[in-house]
Design a protein around this motif. Structure first.
Motif, PDB file in Angstrom:
ATOM      1  N   GLY A 294       4.871  14.315  12.030  1.00 15.18           N
ATOM      2  CA  GLY A 294       3.646  13.939  11.323  1.00 15.18           C
ATOM      3  C   GLY A 294       3.896  13.686   9.857  1.00 15.18           C
ATOM      4  O   GLY A 294       3.357  12.758   9.253  1.00 15.18           O
ATOM      5  N   THR A 295       4.762  14.515   9.256  1.00 21.03           N
ATOM      6  CA  THR A 295       5.104  14.348   7.845  1.00 21.03           C
ATOM      7  C   THR A 295       5.850  13.032   7.625  1.00 21.03           C
ATOM      8  O   THR A 295       5.611  12.325   6.635  1.00 21.03           O
ATOM      9  CB  THR A 295       5.970  15.527   7.366  1.00 21.03           C
ATOM     10  N   ALA A 296       6.783  12.717   8.518  1.00 20.22           N
ATOM     11  CA  ALA A 296       7.526  11.459   8.392  1.00 20.22           C
ATOM     12  C   ALA A 296       6.578  10.266   8.431  1.00 20.22           C
ATOM     13  O   ALA A 296       6.749   9.289   7.697  1.00 20.22           O
ATOM     14  CB  ALA A 296       8.565  11.362   9.509  1.00 20.22           C
ATOM     15  N   LEU A 297       5.548  10.334   9.284  1.00 19.10           N
ATOM     16  CA  LEU A 297       4.554   9.260   9.350  1.00 19.10           C
ATOM     17  C   LEU A 297       3.801   9.141   8.035  1.00 19.10           C
ATOM     18  O   LEU A 297       3.638   8.041   7.481  1.00 19.10           O
ATOM     19  CB  LEU A 297       3.572   9.537  10.495  1.00 19.10           C
ATOM     20  N   ILE A 298       3.338  10.273   7.502  1.00 20.40           N
ATOM     21  CA  ILE A 298       2.550  10.254   6.269  1.00 20.40           C
ATOM     22  C   ILE A 298       3.403   9.832   5.073  1.00 20.40           C
ATOM     23  O   ILE A 298       2.917   9.190   4.139  1.00 20.40           O
ATOM     24  CB  ILE A 298       1.916  11.640   6.043  1.00 20.40           C
ATOM     25  N   ASP A 299       4.718  10.139   5.106  1.00 13.55           N
ATOM     26  CA  ASP A 299       5.594   9.762   4.010  1.00 13.55           C
ATOM     27  C   ASP A 299       5.812   8.255   3.919  1.00 13.55           C
ATOM     28  O   ASP A 299       6.372   7.768   2.935  1.00 13.55           O
ATOM     29  CB  ASP A 299       6.944  10.479   4.143  1.00 13.55           C
ATOM     30  N   VAL A 300       5.382   7.504   4.928  1.00 12.12           N
ATOM     31  CA  VAL A 300       5.395   6.042   4.827  1.00 12.12           C
ATOM     32  C   VAL A 300       4.534   5.606   3.643  1.00 12.12           C
ATOM     33  O   VAL A 300       4.867   4.666   2.912  1.00 12.12           O
ATOM     34  CB  VAL A 300       4.898   5.391   6.135  1.00 12.12           C
ATOM     35  N   GLY A 301       3.412   6.309   3.434  1.00  6.08           N
ATOM     36  CA  GLY A 301       2.573   6.033   2.273  1.00  6.08           C
ATOM     37  C   GLY A 301       3.315   6.267   0.972  1.00  6.08           C
ATOM     38  O   GLY A 301       3.098   5.576  -0.033  1.00  6.08           O
ATOM     39  N   PHE A 302       4.193   7.266   0.974  1.00  8.52           N
ATOM     40  CA  PHE A 302       5.054   7.571  -0.163  1.00  8.52           C
ATOM     41  C   PHE A 302       5.890   6.332  -0.512  1.00  8.52           C
ATOM     42  O   PHE A 302       5.936   5.879  -1.673  1.00  8.52           O
ATOM     43  CB  PHE A 302       5.952   8.742   0.251  1.00  8.52           C
ATOM     44  N   LEU A 303       6.559   5.764   0.467  1.00  5.45           N
ATOM     45  CA  LEU A 303       7.435   4.613   0.247  1.00  5.45           C
ATOM     46  C   LEU A 303       6.660   3.374  -0.190  1.00  5.45           C
ATOM     47  O   LEU A 303       7.069   2.662  -1.107  1.00  5.45           O
ATOM     48  CB  LEU A 303       8.209   4.312   1.531  1.00  5.45           C
ATOM     49  N   LEU A 304       5.530   3.106   0.459  1.00  6.94           N
ATOM     50  CA  LEU A 304       4.736   1.938   0.104  1.00  6.94           C
ATOM     51  C   LEU A 304       4.181   2.052  -1.320  1.00  6.94           C
ATOM     52  O   LEU A 304       4.143   1.067  -2.062  1.00  6.94           O
ATOM     53  CB  LEU A 304       3.592   1.764   1.101  1.00  6.94           C
ATOM     54  N   GLY A 305       3.757   3.252  -1.699  1.00  2.50           N
ATOM     55  CA  GLY A 305       3.212   3.456  -3.037  1.00  2.50           C
ATOM     56  C   GLY A 305       4.231   3.222  -4.128  1.00  2.50           C
ATOM     57  O   GLY A 305       3.965   2.534  -5.122  1.00  2.50           O
TER      58      GLY A 305
END
Length: 446
Positions: A294-305
């Motif tokens: 779940g964290t890996a999925l949410i960290d996609v927002g990290f990369l896009l930001g």
């Protein structure tokens, strides 16, 4: 050589993202292995962040006295030793101390890596390349949580957390070796009254044999009697505005960024309704895998930001991005809190809120606080100012890491997120009141 400088400067942020987020995945395993109490969990999660605080505050300033290169190498050597100690820790006390030393090394890298890049890169692309290096924190976080999930799947064991600290050892050693080949900062050498050495290092940086320094008069040697008063300068006159702009928003931003980042695996597992059902080691590892994925999925927002910040920092400017990001963080946290309102979990709202938060914090304050801290102070106190700003941020991170487990139990996730909504909006207000825009200005003009 400039690209080599940049690539080796990305390492500290990469390792921070990897280690801190893998540690978050490993926390339930560490807790089971050592039988940690809630207080012990607070010490384990806060130790690395406390080390970053003191490393940025105390060791980062050494780059103004000893030079950028010696600190740049020494911090990675310290990280290598501490990782080995953490992976082999026989008790919780030794583990906590090792995590603190890991933080010291990562904290020293906060100002030093920024200075090494900023003093080696043209002003027109400085923002993009500093944030490009900073983006490796996101890459490290995503890769770290992915590796943790793979390890848990391949060889499920309570001792898997030890492997999490062994994974970075070889790349850290490679970075230590690579940093020996970098030139010293010509800005720093001139500020120390060594223009001949500065010219030599600048020729090495730019690969030009016939080259002399220009505008040397803008960089003055720092007299010995002035150095003892450098700390005072941060809080007086024209530098006070820069200190407030770089330190308070960073503190407010880290309250939410590290709190959400470290405990996302736990929160996600709770959202899936699995955490409280873990009665065996197998259940515990299964829940940890759910949290890691779940964290890996949410960290996609990290990369896009952070990708958006790299594109926009030298176009929009630092201040608009930071204000927009803070407001977006508040919106994301509010959305996530609504996902658990009334005791009924709405997984879609929760995940969407965390995704929005991760995108906006990295579009704005998580990126821009780091960027501006190394830009708005003069060469003679740049390491000190950037270090103080980073340390201020880590005060917020330590407080969050230490108190988050207890506050989630006492208040509930929704109330904790509501408090973070308020701190995010406050960050936007302070950024506007004390704004300084470094976009497009060279380091000495600033």
């Amino acid at each position: 050589m400039q690209w080599l400088v940049w690539s080796l400067a990305t390492a500290g942020k990469f390792f921070e993202g990897m280690i801190v987020f893998m540690q978050g995945v490993g926390l339930p395993l560490i807790s089971r292995d050592f039988g940690l109490s809630d207080l012990d969990k607070g010490f384990v999660t806060a130790a690395t962040l406390a080390g970053i605080l003191f490393g940025a505050l105390l060791l980062g300033g050494l780059a103004d006295r000893l030079g950028r290169k010696p600190v740049f190498i020494g911090e990675m050597v310290l990280l290598l030793v501490a990782l080995i100690a953490a992976a082999t820790a026989p008790s919780k006390e030794i583990l906590i101390f090792s995590l603190f030393v890991i933080g010291l090394a990562l904290g020293a890298d906060y100002p030093t890596a920024h200075l090494v890049i900023s003093e080696s890169i043209p002003s027109a692309i400085r923002g993009r390349l500093v944030l490009g290096a900073f983006s490796f924190q996101a890459i490290g976080a995503v890769l770290g949580t992915a590796i943790a999930a793979i390890i848990l799947s391949a060889m499920p064991s309570v001792n898997d957390w030890r492997l999490f600290f062994l994974v970075p050892i070889v790349p850290v050693a490679a970075v230590v070796w690579g940093r020996f080949f970098l030139p010293e900062s010509s800005h720093w050498l001139v500020s120390r009254g060594l223009p001949e050495k500065a010219e030599k290092q600048l020729r090495k940086l730019l690969n030009r044999q016939n080259l002399s320094l220009v505008s040397v008069d803008r960089l003055q040697e720092v007299a010995p009697q002035q150095r003892s008063r450098d700390w005072v300068k941060l809080f007086r006159g024209k530098y006070l505005r820069a200190t407030i702009l770089t330190s308070i928003p960073w503190f407010l931003q880290d309250l939410s960024t590290y709190g959400i980042g470290i405990f996302t695996p736990v929160i996600i597992a709770m959202a899936f309704g699995e955490m409280n059902q873990a009665t065996t080691v197998g259940d515990l590892i299964q829940n940890d895998m759910i949290g890691a994925k779940g964290t890996a999925l949410i960290d996609v927002g990290f990369l896009l930001g952070i990708a958006a910040a790299i594109v926009l920092a030298d176009r929009w400017g630092r201040i608009p991005l930071q204000i927009t990001g803070f407001i977006g963080c508040a919106a994301g946290l509010l959305l996530a809190s609504l996902g658990g309102a009334g005791g009924h979990t709405n997984l879609t709202l929760t995940v969407a809120g965390f995704l929005l938060f991760q995108f906006m914090t990295n579009l704005g304050p998580n990126a821009t606080t780091y960027l501006m801290a190394g830009e708005v102070f003069p060469t003679k106190i740049r390491g000190l100012g950037a270090g103080f700003a980073a340390a201020s941020g880590k005060v917020g991170a330590v407080l969050t890491a230490f108190f988050f487990p207890t506050l989630i139990q006492i208040w509930g996730t929704e109330k904790v997120l509501a408090v973070l909504v308020i701190t995010s909006l406050l960050g936007a207000v302070i950024t506007w009141l004390y704004r300084i825009e470094p976009k497009g200005l060279d380091m000495e003009s600033l």
